[in-house]
Design an enzyme around this catalytic site. Structure first.
Site, PDB file in Angstrom:
ATOM      1  N   HIS A   1       0.784  -1.201  -0.048  1.00 22.44           N
ATOM      2  CA  HIS A   1       0.017   0.049  -0.122  1.00 22.44           C
ATOM      3  C   HIS A   1       0.856   1.232  -0.177  1.00 22.44           C
ATOM      4  CE1 HIS A   1      -3.981   2.460   1.311  1.00 22.44           C
ATOM      5  NE2 HIS A   1      -2.746   2.907   1.972  1.00 22.44           N
ATOM      6  N   GLU A   2       1.706   1.232   1.179  1.00 17.07           N
ATOM      7  CA  GLU A   2       2.601   2.302   0.945  1.00 17.07           C
ATOM      8  C   GLU A   2       3.611   2.625  -0.334  1.00 17.07           C
ATOM      9  OE1 GLU A   2       2.000   4.688   2.824  1.00 17.07           O
ATOM     10  OE2 GLU A   2       0.707   3.531   4.320  1.00 17.07           O
TER      11      GLU A   2
ATOM     12  N   HIS B   1       1.639   4.575  -2.917  1.00 18.25           N
ATOM     13  CA  HIS B   1       1.590   5.976  -2.563  1.00 18.25           C
ATOM     14  C   HIS B   1       3.140   6.307  -3.085  1.00 18.25           C
ATOM     15  CE1 HIS B   1      -1.866   6.877  -0.511  1.00 18.25           C
ATOM     16  NE2 HIS B   1      -1.598   5.835   0.458  1.00 18.25           N
TER      17      HIS B   1
END
Length: 696
Positions: free
Chosen positions: A477-478, A481
């Site tokens: 997820h990160e 980003h």
């Protein structure tokens, strides 16, 4: 123009490919650096505002885009440290700097001469022959000034500035209080009976936490999610689970100087007053004005429909857990400190595998490699680690990101392990964002320098770091980003990378999670840390089959938090007792007693430790509607790495930042806007009617 009269290492970054020289910066350098950088920025603003030439996009908007470079650099280093490696000196300065920065930007936002120039451009925008990106940049500046009070009478401008300054200080205190409670509580276990049920990896993490906190021996249960959650999952000691759980959910609500309830009360009152000053019905209306959702009605429309499905599913799950408790001879209801423990037992029974069985196959090194491999397959970029560079903490790792031709496109820093000097959670940020403008020093454009911060349990020296499946998803997820920042290909800094609406910013991150469990990735990187053998296909099949297991629980946790956030920020009267409002909302929802909000109000940092996700926590689910539909584009062509679809994804989502409208960006990728069907299927909830009352 004056020169920077503080430690030049804070602004002249001459490290590896322009990285900051963290080793040349001391904590005591920040206070004078902020003063010097703010003075420089003020001089630049005065020059732009006082320009006698007719306002043009170049001499006003572009000038604003490149102004304040020194302040941006000092700020990025300071706030990076405040989040990831703080101390008493930094925290004291944070309480001082947050309101000072608010004062500074309020002064700019109410500069009448400057706004007159921006407004002149805005009024004749259709005649300026601007590109789409330039139109977006002009709109962002104009709306930003209006929301800063540029159109208000002077007395109201002063009041708005005072509100913003106070809110900045409250947000800093809120986050520090939560960190203080997390650092200040631990449960030391020394007897074997206290460790019943805990797998080796949990005990090792607890032993390492004891060392990190200076205990030397024994095992510490801490409030770091990477320890508390596995402890609640595996410990057979119900009394200890209850003790740890109650400490976890009480962060920010323990009375005394670190209690956050009064901060929430004041924050909500000031936000409501701010909204009224700016002509909005409530704070949610103000925050949603420039998002995809647009209105509180649209947000509550999605959340309300999902809530009913989630609650029904959660009650079915609760009944199954109650059956296990009864079967084991227990005579108690399912309480919040029981849920994870019995859910794990139910998963073992239903799918014949446990979290502890997965752990040996989820080495952090391999999951990092997997995240890089997916990026290379989708977007043609390659990560190369660079050792022995100065960083802000020894755990931080640095990677060069190259394109297919070998050109350097970005620098990426990974800071993966929990420590007491780091706030909880996981996040992406940047030291430097991509753009193509020429800076005042003659530099043409800037290389993105992006970092991820996580809080995985650190292993003992010489031991591998093993992740849970949720941890592995968090890492993906990160990094999603991070890719949004590193693949950015825009001209103007203000619309670079993650400079998009709040309910669109989670799309690239949540979408990226899907590739973790694509079979060809999982089969390659989910290998046993001792033998190197891949995860057996039978176990992999069970993992994939169990992806929607416990979906009711997780959706109730999230959705209740989002609904409370919206309730706070749509209140028509002053919130005298925030905890009473929270209780009222949960009662009206008929919240199951066996589940609590994922983020109770006193430690809801997304919403109260700053303004980032206030009236915006819903955006994770809004983006999930998008990400489920987006991944379906790959499923429809039968190839998770289809090059044509991947190119459209890169060109229309990951690289455009906020340079075009998010709905147009999504439609350009997918050919249509989504409905919630794919998201509900992904979560294992039943199909429902399309979202009504909004544009999401």
């Amino acid at each position: 123009m004056a020169t920077f009269s503080a430690n030049s290492a804070l602004v002249d970054w001459n490290g590896h490919h322009g990285m900051p020289r963290f080793d040349q910066v001391k904590d005591e350098d920040f206070a004078p650096a902020f003063d010097a950088a703010i003075a420089l920025h003020e001089a630049e603003i005065a020059e732009i505002a006082g320009n006698s030439a007719e306002p043009t996009f170049e001499n006003t908007i572009v000038a604003l885009e490149i102004a304040g470079d020194e302040l941006s650099r000092v700020s990025s280093l300071f706030w990076g440290k405040a989040g990831a490696h703080t101390n008493d000196t930094i925290q004291a300065l944070e309480r001082e700097i947050a309101p000072k920065m608010s004062r500074h930007y309020s002064k700019i936002g109410t500069n009448a001469e400057l706004f007159a120039r921006i407004d002149a451009l805005w009024q004749k925008r259709d005649d300026l022959d601007l590109t789409v990106e330039q139109q977006r940049v002009l709109e962002r500046h104009w709306k930003g000034f209006v929301k800063s009070g540029a159109n208000l009478p002077e007395d109201q401008q002063k009041r708005l500035s005072s509100i913003n300054e106070t809110l900045a200080g409250l947000g800093a205190s809120f986050g520090q209080n939560v960190l203080g409670d997390e650092k200040g509580w631990s449960l030391k276990l020394t007897e074997e009976a206290d460790l019943e049920g805990l797998p080796v990896f949990v005990k090792e993490a607890m032993a390492e936490a004891a060392k990190e906190r200076g205990e030397g021996s024994g095992y510490l249960v801490t409030l770091s999610r990477s320890i508390i959650e596995p402890f609640l999952t595996f410990s057979t000691r119900r009394d200890l689970r209850e003790q740890a759980f109650k400490a976890w959910v009480a962060r920010g609500e323990n009375g005394g100087e670190r209690d956050n309830v009064a901060i929430v009360r004041e924050t909500l009152a000031l936000r409501a007053e701010k909204a009224k000053l700016l002509g909005y019905e409530n704070y949610a209306a103000l925050k949603l004005d420039n998002t995809m959702a647009k209105t509180p009605k649209a947000v509550n429309g999605l959340l309300g429909q999902v809530w009913q499905k989630a609650r029904t599913k959660a009650l079915e799950e609760e009944a199954s857990l109650a059956g296990l408790i009864s079967e084991a001879g227990g005579n108690h209801p399912v309480m919040p400190w029981d849920w994870r423990h019995y859910a794990e037992k139910l998963r073992e029974r239903t799918f014949s595998f446990s979290e502890s069985e997965l752990k040996p196959y989820l080495q952090i090194e391999k999951i990092i490699e997997a995240s890089f491999d997916v990026a290379e397959r989708l977007f043609g970029i390659k990560a190369v680690e660079v050792k022995d560079l100065p960083v802000y903490h020894p755990d931080v790792r640095v990677f060069e990101i190259h394109d297919e031709e070998g050109n350097l496109k970005a620098l990426f820093l990974g800071d993966y392990f929990a420590r007491s000097s780091k706030r909880s959670g996981a996040w992406m940020s940047s030291f430097q964002s991509q753009h193509k403008l020429t800076l005042k020093n003659g530099t043409e454009g800037e290389l993105p320098i992006i970092y991820n911060v996580c809080n995985f349990a650190k292993p003992a020296e010489g031991k591998p770091a093993l992740l849970s499946l949720d941890d592995a998803r968090t890492l993906f997820h990160e990094f999603g980003h991070a890719l949004h920042g590193m693949l950015s290909n825009v001209t103007y800094p203000s619309v670079s990378g993650t400079g998009v609406s709040r309910d669109f910013v989670e799309l690239p991150s949540q979408l990226y999670e899907h590739w973790l469990t694509v079979p060809e990735i999982f089969e390659k990187y989910a290998v046993h840390y001792k033998t190197g053998e891949p995860m057996p296909k039978a176990l992999l099949d069970k993992v994939l089959a169990a992806q929607t297991f416990n979906a009711g629980f997780s959706t109730v946790e999230f959705t209740s938090s989002a609904l409370v956030d919206m309730a706070f920020h749509t209140q028509e009267s002053t919130v005298e007792d925030p905890m009473a409002v929270q209780a009222k909302v949960l009662a009206e929802l008929d919240m199951p007693a066996s589940i609590v909000m994922r983020h109770a109000t006193p430690h809801f940092q997304h919403v109260f430790a700053g303004d980032g996700y206030s009236a915006g926590y819903y955006s994770y689910m809004w983006s999930e509607v998008l990400d489920a539909d987006a991944f379906a584009a790959f499923e429809e062509v039968g190839n998770a790495f289809d090059p044509v679809t991947a190119r459209k994804l890169k060109n229309n989502i990951y690289s455009v930042g906020g340079s075009i409208d998010p709905e147009e960006a999504y439609a350009a990728f997918r050919g249509k806007l989504p409905d919630p069907t794919a998201m509900l299927k992904k979560r294992g909830l039943s199909i429902m009617a399309e979202l009504s009352g909004g544009d999401g």
